[in-house]
Design a protein around this motif. Structure first.
Motif, PDB file in Angstrom:
ATOM      1  N   GLN A 218       6.230  -4.257 -36.165  1.00 43.69           N
ATOM      2  CA  GLN A 218       6.926  -3.869 -34.944  1.00 43.69           C
ATOM      3  C   GLN A 218       8.404  -4.246 -34.981  1.00 43.69           C
ATOM      4  OE1 GLN A 218       5.853  -2.068 -32.350  1.00 43.69           O
ATOM      5  NE2 GLN A 218       3.917  -1.773 -33.423  1.00 43.69           N
ATOM      6  N   LYS A 219       8.738  -5.281 -35.753  1.00 40.26           N
ATOM      7  CA  LYS A 219      10.132  -5.708 -35.867  1.00 40.26           C
ATOM      8  C   LYS A 219      11.004  -4.620 -36.463  1.00 40.26           C
ATOM      9  CE  LYS A 219      12.865  -9.173 -38.366  1.00 40.26           C
ATOM     10  NZ  LYS A 219      12.802 -10.299 -39.331  1.00 40.26           N
ATOM     11  N   PHE A 220      10.426  -3.813 -37.374  1.00 44.36           N
ATOM     12  CA  PHE A 220      11.190  -2.772 -38.061  1.00 44.36           C
ATOM     13  C   PHE A 220      10.844  -1.376 -37.549  1.00 44.36           C
ATOM     14  CE2 PHE A 220      10.934  -6.336 -40.996  1.00 44.36           C
ATOM     15  CZ  PHE A 220      12.252  -6.478 -41.373  1.00 44.36           C
ATOM     16  N   LYS A 221      10.304  -1.290 -36.356  1.00 44.60           N
ATOM     17  CA  LYS A 221       9.934   0.011 -35.804  1.00 44.60           C
ATOM     18  C   LYS A 221      11.181   0.821 -35.491  1.00 44.60           C
ATOM     19  CE  LYS A 221       6.834   2.097 -32.446  1.00 44.60           C
ATOM     20  NZ  LYS A 221       5.900   1.841 -31.344  1.00 44.60           N
ATOM     21  N   ARG A 222      11.189   2.066 -35.939  1.00 47.18           N
ATOM     22  CA  ARG A 222      12.391   2.896 -35.795  1.00 47.18           C
ATOM     23  C   ARG A 222      12.330   3.784 -34.554  1.00 47.18           C
ATOM     24  NH1 ARG A 222      14.135   5.247 -41.694  1.00 47.18           N
ATOM     25  NH2 ARG A 222      14.490   3.253 -42.728  1.00 47.18           N
ATOM     26  N   LYS A 223      11.205   4.464 -34.362  1.00 42.86           N
ATOM     27  CA  LYS A 223      11.133   5.441 -33.266  1.00 42.86           C
ATOM     28  C   LYS A 223       9.674   5.645 -32.874  1.00 42.86           C
ATOM     29  CE  LYS A 223      10.729   9.417 -36.369  1.00 42.86           C
ATOM     30  NZ  LYS A 223      11.169  10.753 -36.693  1.00 42.86           N
ATOM     31  N   GLU A 224       9.494   6.257 -31.723  1.00 41.54           N
ATOM     32  CA  GLU A 224       8.149   6.631 -31.294  1.00 41.54           C
ATOM     33  C   GLU A 224       7.719   7.907 -32.029  1.00 41.54           C
ATOM     34  OE1 GLU A 224       6.290   4.843 -29.367  1.00 41.54           O
ATOM     35  OE2 GLU A 224       7.826   3.368 -28.846  1.00 41.54           O
ATOM     36  N   LYS A 225       6.430   8.125 -32.086  1.00 46.41           N
ATOM     37  CA  LYS A 225       5.928   9.330 -32.758  1.00 46.41           C
ATOM     38  C   LYS A 225       6.350  10.572 -31.983  1.00 46.41           C
ATOM     39  CE  LYS A 225       2.155   7.830 -35.616  1.00 46.41           C
ATOM     40  NZ  LYS A 225       0.788   8.141 -36.071  1.00 46.41           N
TER      41      LYS A 225
ATOM     42  N   ASP B 108       4.945  20.844 -39.757  1.00 49.21           N
ATOM     43  CA  ASP B 108       4.954  20.213 -41.080  1.00 49.21           C
ATOM     44  C   ASP B 108       6.184  19.311 -41.246  1.00 49.21           C
ATOM     45  OD1 ASP B 108       2.647  21.534 -41.639  1.00 49.21           O
ATOM     46  OD2 ASP B 108       3.582  23.154 -42.795  1.00 49.21           O
ATOM     47  N   MET B 109       7.345  19.775 -40.762  1.00 51.12           N
ATOM     48  CA  MET B 109       8.565  18.963 -40.862  1.00 51.12           C
ATOM     49  C   MET B 109       8.425  17.667 -40.060  1.00 51.12           C
ATOM     50  SD  MET B 109      11.522  21.872 -40.621  1.00 51.12           S
ATOM     51  CE  MET B 109      12.817  20.664 -40.421  1.00 51.12           C
ATOM     52  N   ILE B 110       7.849  17.770 -38.849  1.00 50.82           N
ATOM     53  CA  ILE B 110       7.690  16.581 -38.009  1.00 50.82           C
ATOM     54  C   ILE B 110       6.717  15.596 -38.645  1.00 50.82           C
ATOM     55  CG2 ILE B 110       6.812  15.776 -35.785  1.00 50.82           C
ATOM     56  CD1 ILE B 110       7.950  18.357 -34.566  1.00 50.82           C
ATOM     57  N   VAL B 111       5.620  16.133 -39.217  1.00 52.96           N
ATOM     58  CA  VAL B 111       4.627  15.265 -39.860  1.00 52.96           C
ATOM     59  C   VAL B 111       5.253  14.526 -41.046  1.00 52.96           C
ATOM     60  CG1 VAL B 111       2.512  15.279 -41.235  1.00 52.96           C
ATOM     61  CG2 VAL B 111       2.610  16.542 -39.098  1.00 52.96           C
ATOM     62  N   ARG B 112       6.034  15.249 -41.865  1.00 53.33           N
ATOM     63  CA  ARG B 112       6.670  14.606 -43.012  1.00 53.33           C
ATOM     64  C   ARG B 112       7.695  13.561 -42.577  1.00 53.33           C
ATOM     65  NH1 ARG B 112       6.557  19.910 -45.288  1.00 53.33           N
ATOM     66  NH2 ARG B 112       8.716  20.261 -44.646  1.00 53.33           N
ATOM     67  N   SER B 113       8.446  13.869 -41.496  1.00 52.57           N
ATOM     68  CA  SER B 113       9.423  12.913 -40.994  1.00 52.57           C
ATOM     69  C   SER B 113       8.751  11.640 -40.481  1.00 52.57           C
ATOM     70  CB  SER B 113      10.257  13.556 -39.889  1.00 52.57           C
ATOM     71  OG  SER B 113      11.119  12.630 -39.292  1.00 52.57           O
ATOM     72  N   ASP B 114       7.650  11.803 -39.742  1.00 50.85           N
ATOM     73  CA  ASP B 114       6.930  10.635 -39.233  1.00 50.85           C
ATOM     74  C   ASP B 114       6.334   9.807 -40.367  1.00 50.85           C
ATOM     75  OD1 ASP B 114       7.552  11.269 -36.670  1.00 50.85           O
ATOM     76  OD2 ASP B 114       5.653  12.256 -36.209  1.00 50.85           O
ATOM     77  N   GLU B 115       5.816  10.485 -41.391  1.00 51.46           N
ATOM     78  CA  GLU B 115       5.249   9.755 -42.530  1.00 51.46           C
ATOM     79  C   GLU B 115       6.326   8.961 -43.270  1.00 51.46           C
ATOM     80  OE1 GLU B 115       3.328  12.665 -44.909  1.00 51.46           O
ATOM     81  OE2 GLU B 115       1.514  12.769 -43.659  1.00 51.46           O
ATOM     82  N   ALA B 116       7.507   9.576 -43.465  1.00 50.19           N
ATOM     83  CA  ALA B 116       8.599   8.873 -44.141  1.00 50.19           C
ATOM     84  C   ALA B 116       9.068   7.672 -43.321  1.00 50.19           C
ATOM     85  CB  ALA B 116       9.761   9.832 -44.390  1.00 50.19           C
ATOM     86  N   SER B 117       9.147   7.840 -41.992  1.00 49.27           N
ATOM     87  CA  SER B 117       9.570   6.735 -41.135  1.00 49.27           C
ATOM     88  C   SER B 117       8.555   5.599 -41.166  1.00 49.27           C
ATOM     89  CB  SER B 117       9.744   7.244 -39.703  1.00 49.27           C
ATOM     90  OG  SER B 117      10.093   6.197 -38.842  1.00 49.27           O
ATOM     91  N   GLU B 118       7.271   5.937 -41.159  1.00 48.59           N
ATOM     92  CA  GLU B 118       6.232   4.905 -41.200  1.00 48.59           C
ATOM     93  C   GLU B 118       6.236   4.166 -42.540  1.00 48.59           C
ATOM     94  OE1 GLU B 118       1.403   4.575 -40.442  1.00 48.59           O
ATOM     95  OE2 GLU B 118       2.428   6.498 -40.260  1.00 48.59           O
ATOM     96  N   MET B 119       6.450   4.920 -43.621  1.00 50.93           N
ATOM     97  CA  MET B 119       6.485   4.282 -44.940  1.00 50.93           C
ATOM     98  C   MET B 119       7.691   3.336 -45.045  1.00 50.93           C
ATOM     99  SD  MET B 119       6.740   6.028 -48.701  1.00 50.93           S
ATOM    100  CE  MET B 119       8.465   6.398 -48.495  1.00 50.93           C
TER     101      MET B 119
END
Length: 572
Positions: free
Chosen positions: A69-76, A89-100
């Motif tokens: 949670q300390k490094f959380k960037r944005k909400e889904k 597909d673009m949103i899913v890839r963006s969320d996956e990259a942010s989570e990684m």
């Protein structure tokens, strides 16, 4: 069907009889081998084996939720309607990259386990009253040995400088004494007397070379005390700063000159006449390599080797400026003046944040990696905490030395403050001053001679040119459109044609009568219409903009005409 099967079996038996027994055994072995390997890999419970044993901790190591949670960037992001497949597909890839990225940052944070120390007193005890002897007795033996005094009353007062790794100490006495020390092991590297007054000392890119600003000229020595260079272009030098990523030695002289020396090639990069008198107050901004100079008229000026004029002039004090310090992030600047005030400025806006009054003023200032401010007043050194975030009413620590303080410098990666004074040198313990986690690829305190040589070669290859020094380093990624257009016009005039102009469309030749004159002209007109679309679109937008402005003017005119004036009562 039965006789045929028997015939087949008979033929197979006949063939098998024709082969040798060794060939048959080899074939059976090859047939059974893959199945056996699969059984061994799968095991009885279907789990994979590592060196014959099952993995007791399968999968990636778990990460604590609070650290993630300390490094959380944005909400889904909320998903759009099902028909927008590409957008989904673009949103899913963006969320996956942010989570990684969030998980990787949390994992790397585990590699920085060291915490900064701090000094905490008992109930109703002020930390500034705790003596250095009490701190040295309370800490471990290794840390306690970092508090020591060098009694050098014959050639003082002393100025000092720590190397970038924080391992080596350089001392320069006013009366000519220069010494290099591995201060942690207390081993003396070299000790010389230059037989003339010394104004300042500074390490260069590594602990093998250092510069000494002597009475007449600038001298370069190695760690054995051998004089390598005497640079007579740099005369009457009073203060020096070394820019490690540019390999530049910046010097301020008594003749009002700010000069830059490239130590990698031994050439003078710039010589700027500041026209502000004697320059004896100097520091650098570690974030963008800008030099800050303090002047007797109370101003602080910011300089770059690319311009002959000051980038910024700030009126900071009503009297002369005595000392300037900038934190390592390049955000805050602390100044002290003859008006006995210490002021904190935000360099991004060039506005004062805090102002503190010291009864005797501060002659020397120094900022640590963790933001602790040390101020010297006569023979007393005071350390302040959080000077730019909260109002400070009392010092965090205080210590009295044997003579008037002439130099202050925090040791990198250590909770140590070096103090050069009239009676020698004092190494103070300041808990919470040093950055506990160091970057071994940049400045490694434990590197060997071989690692230092490799780092030196790499640093020379990655040296930043002095032309890139500017107030805002982020501007380097932007494009200068004006300069590009001017260069393009000069190129067109020199060549006689525009090399970036689009070539005229020539239709491709087609067979079966499809390249007749009429078809070729028709294809040319289609492409011409496509080329004119941008021009037509721009023209329409300009017309709409002009029409909108005209309507707004008419509307304002109608509103003004509808209002009653004070002179309307005289109308008949």
């Amino acid at each position: 069907q039965e006789p045929r099967e028997e015939e087949k079996d008979g033929n197979k038996v006949g063939k098998d009889e024709g082969r040798t027994e060794s060939a048959l055994q080899q074939e059976q072995h090859t047939k059974l081998k893959p199945r056996k390997r699969k059984q061994e890999e799968a095991g009885s419970d279907g789990k994979e084996f590592i060196s014959g044993k099952s993995d007791p901790f399968p999968g990636p190591a778990p990460i604590p939720e609070d650290r993630v949670q300390k490094f959380k960037r944005k909400e889904k992001t909320k998903m759009p309607r099902p028909k927008h497949r590409k957008l989904r597909d673009m949103i899913v890839r963006s969320d996956e990259a942010s989570e990684m990225a969030q998980k990787q940052a949390a994992r790397l944070d585990l590699l920085l386990p060291e915490d900064a120390g701090f000094l905490e007193g008992d109930e109703d005890e002020d930390t500034c009253t705790i003596s250095q002897e009490d701190i040295a007795d309370a800490v471990d033996i290794t840390s306690g040995a970092k508090y020591f005094n060098l009694k050098l009353s014959q050639f003082g007062p002393y100025r000092l400088d720590y190397s970038k790794t924080g391992r080596h100490l350089l001392l320069g006495g006013r009366r000519g004494h220069v010494a290099c020390i591995d201060w942690q092991s207390k081993q003396l590297m070299c000790e010389i007397n230059v037989m003339e007054s010394v104004n300042d000392v500074k390490w260069l890119h590594s602990e093998t070379m250092y510069a000494v600003a002597q009475k007449k000229w600038l001298h370069i020595y190695d760690s054995n005390g051998i004089e390598l260079h005497c640079i007579r272009k740099f005369n009457d030098v009073l203060r020096m700063q070394f820019l490690p990523y540019h390999f530049l030695l910046a010097t301020a002289s008594a003749t009002s000159f700010l000069q830059y020396l490239d130590v990698s090639v031994g050439k003078e990069v710039a010589a700027i006449c500041t026209k502000t008198g004697r320059l004896d107050v100097m520091c650098q901004n570690p974030h963008n390599a800008i030099i800050h100079l303090g002047h007797p008229n109370g101003t602080v000026t910011l300089w770059s080797p690319n311009q002959k004029e000051a980038l910024v002039k700030m009126l900071c004090h009503q009297g002369g400026v005595r000392s300037v310090a900038v934190d390592k992030t390049g955000t805050y600047m602390v100044t002290s003046g003859m008006d006995k005030k210490v002021k904190v400025y935000d360099i991004r806006t060039f506005k004062p944040l805090k102002s503190y009054f010291l009864p005797a003023g501060a002659s020397c200032l120094s900022l640590s990696h963790r933001g602790l401010l040390s101020a010297a007043t006569g023979d007393i050194v005071q350390v302040y905490k959080d000077v730019w975030s909260t109002p400070v009413t009392k010092p965090y620590m205080a210590h009295r030395v044997r003579g008037t303080v002439w130099g202050l410098h925090y040791c990198p990666f250590e909770d140590v403050l070096g103090v050069g004074h009239g009676d020698g040198f004092t190494s103070m313990l300041v808990p919470g001053a040093g950055e506990p986690n160091f970057d071994a690829l940049d400045a490694n305190p434990y590197r060997s001679a071989k690692q230092r040589q490799e780092w030196e070669v790499k640093a020379l290859l990655e040296k930043i040119q002095p032309e890139l020094i500017s107030l805002n380093p982020n501007e380097l990624g932007q494009v200068d459109h004006t300069t590009f257009q001017q260069r393009h016009q000069d190129r067109v005039q020199a060549l006689g044609f525009d090399p970036l102009a689009k070539d005229r469309f020539t239709p491709k030749y087609k067979k079966k009568g499809r390249s007749s004159a009429g078809n070729i002209e028709r294809r040319k007109k289609q492409v011409a219409h496509e080329d004119q679309r941008d021009i037509i679109r721009q023209t329409v937008e300009d017309k709409m903009k002009m029409e909108k402005e005209r309507q707004e003017k008419e509307k304002k005119k109608a509103e003004l005409s509808g209002q009653k004036s004070a002179l309307d009562r005289f109308k008949k």
